[in-house]
Enzyme design. Structure first.
Site, mmCIF file in Angstrom:
data_model
loop_
_atom_site.group_PDB
_atom_site.id
_atom_site.type_symbol
_atom_site.label_atom_id
_atom_site.label_comp_id
_atom_site.label_asym_id
_atom_site.label_seq_id
_atom_site.Cartn_x
_atom_site.Cartn_y
_atom_site.Cartn_z
ATOM 1 N N GLY A 173 5.510 2.618 -4.823
ATOM 2 C CA GLY A 173 4.669 3.628 -5.240
ATOM 3 C C GLY A 173 3.259 3.149 -4.972
ATOM 4 O O GLY A 173 2.533 3.743 -5.947
ATOM 5 N N VAL A 208 7.069 9.531 -1.077
ATOM 6 C CA VAL A 208 7.615 8.162 -1.552
ATOM 7 C C VAL A 208 7.401 7.176 -0.389
ATOM 8 O O VAL A 208 7.304 7.162 0.652
ATOM 9 C CB VAL A 208 9.497 8.670 -1.444
ATOM 10 C CG1 VAL A 208 10.125 7.543 -1.863
ATOM 11 C CG2 VAL A 208 9.512 9.740 -2.304
ATOM 12 N N CYS A 209 7.120 6.048 -1.290
ATOM 13 C CA CYS A 209 7.104 4.675 -0.347
ATOM 14 C C CYS A 209 8.074 3.646 -1.086
ATOM 15 O O CYS A 209 9.184 4.072 -1.464
ATOM 16 C CB CYS A 209 5.810 4.257 -0.200
ATOM 17 S SG CYS A 209 5.057 3.756 -1.739
ATOM 18 N N TYR A 210 7.697 2.492 -0.765
ATOM 19 C CA TYR A 210 8.401 1.593 -1.384
ATOM 20 C C TYR A 210 8.680 1.378 -2.963
ATOM 21 O O TYR A 210 9.540 1.360 -3.667
ATOM 22 C CB TYR A 210 8.430 0.059 -0.812
ATOM 23 C CG TYR A 210 8.528 -0.027 0.776
ATOM 24 C CD1 TYR A 210 10.063 -0.232 1.313
ATOM 25 C CD2 TYR A 210 7.777 0.019 1.703
ATOM 26 C CE1 TYR A 210 10.129 -0.361 2.627
ATOM 27 C CE2 TYR A 210 7.733 0.103 3.141
ATOM 28 C CZ TYR A 210 9.191 -0.074 3.398
ATOM 29 O OH TYR A 210 9.424 -0.180 4.885
ATOM 30 N N PHE A 266 10.778 4.411 -3.710
ATOM 31 C CA PHE A 266 12.305 4.583 -3.570
ATOM 32 C C PHE A 266 12.909 3.514 -4.203
ATOM 33 O O PHE A 266 14.218 3.575 -4.527
ATOM 34 C CB PHE A 266 12.464 4.343 -1.800
ATOM 35 C CG PHE A 266 13.829 4.420 -1.491
ATOM 36 C CD1 PHE A 266 14.678 5.718 -1.771
ATOM 37 C CD2 PHE A 266 14.620 3.300 -1.223
ATOM 38 C CE1 PHE A 266 15.955 5.588 -1.533
ATOM 39 C CE2 PHE A 266 16.038 3.259 -0.968
ATOM 40 C CZ PHE A 266 16.556 4.456 -0.943
#
Length: 106
Positions: A68, A64-66, A93
């Site tokens: 994708g 998971v990042c900010y 996220f």
């Protein structure tokens, strides 16, 4: 080996059914502290070695990042480390928080 894309509804379903996954969040420490998907752990350059050693290669890994984007590079790297199933969460996220504000842990 490569990674696969995972959408938010599928991740929610997996978590609801208790599917065993290693959920890793590669955002910065402050963002992670302010909110993350319950059950996820923050992964950075310092902790990634221990994660790779301690996590069974057959366990699915969801990155998971900010939004994708960065998670795709991290997922590709983890796939090369020998993990059989690696996913990048599409929308990151930000999308999770938008769809499931009640399922964010600070």
């Amino acid at each position: 080996m490569s990674f696969q894309h995972l959408d938010t509804p599928t991740l929610k379903a997996w978590l609801d059914e208790g599917r065993e996954t290693a959920l890793v969040d590669i955002r910065d420490a402050l963002s992670f502290a302010q909110g993350h998907i319950p059950g996820s752990r923050r992964l950075d350059n310092e902790s990634v070695g221990e994660f790779v050693e301690a996590t069974p290669a057959e366990r699915p890994v969801v990155v998971v990042c900010y939004h994708g984007h960065s998670s795709q590079q991290a997922a590709a790297w983890l796939a090369v480390q020998g993990f059989a199933e690696v996913y990048s969460l599409d929308g990151g996220f930000t999308d999770w928080q938008l769809r499931h504000p009640d399922r964010v842990e600070a």
